[in-house]
Design a protein around this motif. Structure first.
Motif, PDB file in Angstrom:
ATOM      1  N   UNK A   1       9.724  14.917  -0.572  1.00  0.00           N
ATOM      2  CA  UNK A   1       8.398  15.548  -0.547  1.00  0.00           C
ATOM      3  C   UNK A   1       8.223  16.494  -1.730  1.00  0.00           C
ATOM      4  N   UNK A   2       9.291  17.232  -2.049  1.00  0.00           N
ATOM      5  CA  UNK A   2       9.238  18.160  -3.191  1.00  0.00           C
ATOM      6  C   UNK A   2       8.977  17.382  -4.482  1.00  0.00           C
ATOM      7  N   UNK A   3       9.641  16.248  -4.629  1.00  0.00           N
ATOM      8  CA  UNK A   3       9.430  15.385  -5.792  1.00  0.00           C
ATOM      9  C   UNK A   3       7.966  14.983  -5.931  1.00  0.00           C
ATOM     10  N   UNK A   4       7.340  14.711  -4.801  1.00  0.00           N
ATOM     11  CA  UNK A   4       5.952  14.277  -4.781  1.00  0.00           C
ATOM     12  C   UNK A   4       4.963  15.448  -4.786  1.00  0.00           C
ATOM     13  N   UNK A   5       5.485  16.681  -4.694  1.00  0.00           N
ATOM     14  CA  UNK A   5       4.615  17.852  -4.689  1.00  0.00           C
ATOM     15  C   UNK A   5       3.899  18.056  -3.374  1.00  0.00           C
ATOM     16  N   UNK A   6       4.516  17.591  -2.288  1.00  0.00           N
ATOM     17  CA  UNK A   6       3.903  17.709  -0.949  1.00  0.00           C
ATOM     18  C   UNK A   6       4.801  18.595  -0.091  1.00  0.00           C
ATOM     19  N   UNK A   7       4.234  19.704   0.340  1.00  0.00           N
ATOM     20  CA  UNK A   7       4.962  20.625   1.217  1.00  0.00           C
ATOM     21  C   UNK A   7       4.211  20.752   2.525  1.00  0.00           C
TER      22      UNK A   7
ATOM     23  N   UNK B   1      11.019   2.768   2.489  1.00  0.00           N
ATOM     24  CA  UNK B   1       9.955   3.746   2.701  1.00  0.00           C
ATOM     25  C   UNK B   1       9.717   4.570   1.445  1.00  0.00           C
ATOM     26  N   UNK B   2      10.795   5.013   0.799  1.00  0.00           N
ATOM     27  CA  UNK B   2      10.673   5.789  -0.442  1.00  0.00           C
ATOM     28  C   UNK B   2       9.983   4.957  -1.523  1.00  0.00           C
ATOM     29  N   UNK B   3      10.373   3.710  -1.637  1.00  0.00           N
ATOM     30  CA  UNK B   3       9.778   2.831  -2.646  1.00  0.00           C
ATOM     31  C   UNK B   3       8.280   2.687  -2.405  1.00  0.00           C
ATOM     32  N   UNK B   4       7.902   2.493  -1.167  1.00  0.00           N
ATOM     33  CA  UNK B   4       6.487   2.345  -0.816  1.00  0.00           C
ATOM     34  C   UNK B   4       5.712   3.624  -1.139  1.00  0.00           C
ATOM     35  N   UNK B   5       6.303   4.764  -0.843  1.00  0.00           N
ATOM     36  CA  UNK B   5       5.619   6.045  -1.048  1.00  0.00           C
ATOM     37  C   UNK B   5       5.379   6.347  -2.525  1.00  0.00           C
ATOM     38  N   UNK B   6       6.283   5.920  -3.398  1.00  0.00           N
ATOM     39  CA  UNK B   6       6.124   6.234  -4.816  1.00  0.00           C
ATOM     40  C   UNK B   6       5.642   5.046  -5.647  1.00  0.00           C
TER      41      UNK B   6
ATOM     42  N   UNK C   1       0.826  -1.205   0.000  1.00  0.00           N
ATOM     43  CA  UNK C   1       0.000   0.000   0.000  1.00  0.00           C
ATOM     44  C   UNK C   1       0.862   1.257   0.000  1.00  0.00           C
ATOM     45  N   UNK C   2       0.486   2.241  -0.854  1.00  0.00           N
ATOM     46  CA  UNK C   2       1.208   3.504  -0.878  1.00  0.00           C
ATOM     47  C   UNK C   2       0.869   4.315   0.365  1.00  0.00           C
ATOM     48  N   UNK C   3       1.744   5.287   0.676  1.00  0.00           N
ATOM     49  CA  UNK C   3       1.578   6.106   1.871  1.00  0.00           C
ATOM     50  C   UNK C   3       0.609   7.257   1.609  1.00  0.00           C
ATOM     51  N   UNK C   4      -0.077   7.679   2.660  1.00  0.00           N
ATOM     52  CA  UNK C   4      -0.974   8.826   2.581  1.00  0.00           C
ATOM     53  C   UNK C   4      -0.164  10.118   2.675  1.00  0.00           C
ATOM     54  N   UNK C   5      -0.794  11.231   2.331  1.00  0.00           N
ATOM     55  CA  UNK C   5      -0.119  12.525   2.439  1.00  0.00           C
ATOM     56  C   UNK C   5       0.243  12.811   3.897  1.00  0.00           C
ATOM     57  N   UNK C   6      -0.635  12.489   4.833  1.00  0.00           N
ATOM     58  CA  UNK C   6      -0.329  12.692   6.254  1.00  0.00           C
ATOM     59  C   UNK C   6       0.870  11.855   6.671  1.00  0.00           C
ATOM     60  N   UNK C   7       0.940  10.634   6.171  1.00  0.00           N
ATOM     61  CA  UNK C   7       2.085   9.776   6.470  1.00  0.00           C
ATOM     62  C   UNK C   7       3.376  10.355   5.925  1.00  0.00           C
ATOM     63  N   UNK C   8       3.316  10.920   4.722  1.00  0.00           N
ATOM     64  CA  UNK C   8       4.503  11.532   4.118  1.00  0.00           C
ATOM     65  C   UNK C   8       4.940  12.773   4.887  1.00  0.00           C
ATOM     66  N   UNK C   9       3.998  13.540   5.384  1.00  0.00           N
ATOM     67  CA  UNK C   9       4.341  14.746   6.143  1.00  0.00           C
ATOM     68  C   UNK C   9       4.930  14.406   7.512  1.00  0.00           C
TER      69      UNK C   9
END
Length: 68
Positions: A60-66, A20-25, A2-10
């Motif tokens: 996070x910048x790569x994913x567009x999440x700030x 972790x990076x692999x899971x997130x993307x 399962x991919x990570x949620x935005x809250x999880x990434x923050x």
């Protein structure tokens, strides 16, 4: 996996593991290790001995999440 949620990434620490990076993307861990070893992962990777760590702020910048 399962991919990570935005809250999880923050909530991530300063650096994250390749797993972790692999899971997130949504890539396989083997592919992310391969990109890191070749210097082709699209954000900063730090190598510490035999371990690779991904810099979270770049990730996070790569994913567009700030953080707000």
């Amino acid at each position: 996996m399962k991919q990570m949620s935005q809250d999880g990434l923050l909530a991530l620490p300063t650096t994250v593991s390749v797993e972790t990076a692999a899971r997130a993307i949504g890539l396989g861990r083997t592919r992310v290790y391969q990109l890191a070893r070749q210097g082709e992962f699209p954000c900063k990777v730090i190598r510490i001995g035999t371990s690779y760590r991904i810099v979270t702020v770049d990730f996070r910048r790569l994913l567009g999440i700030e953080p707000s």
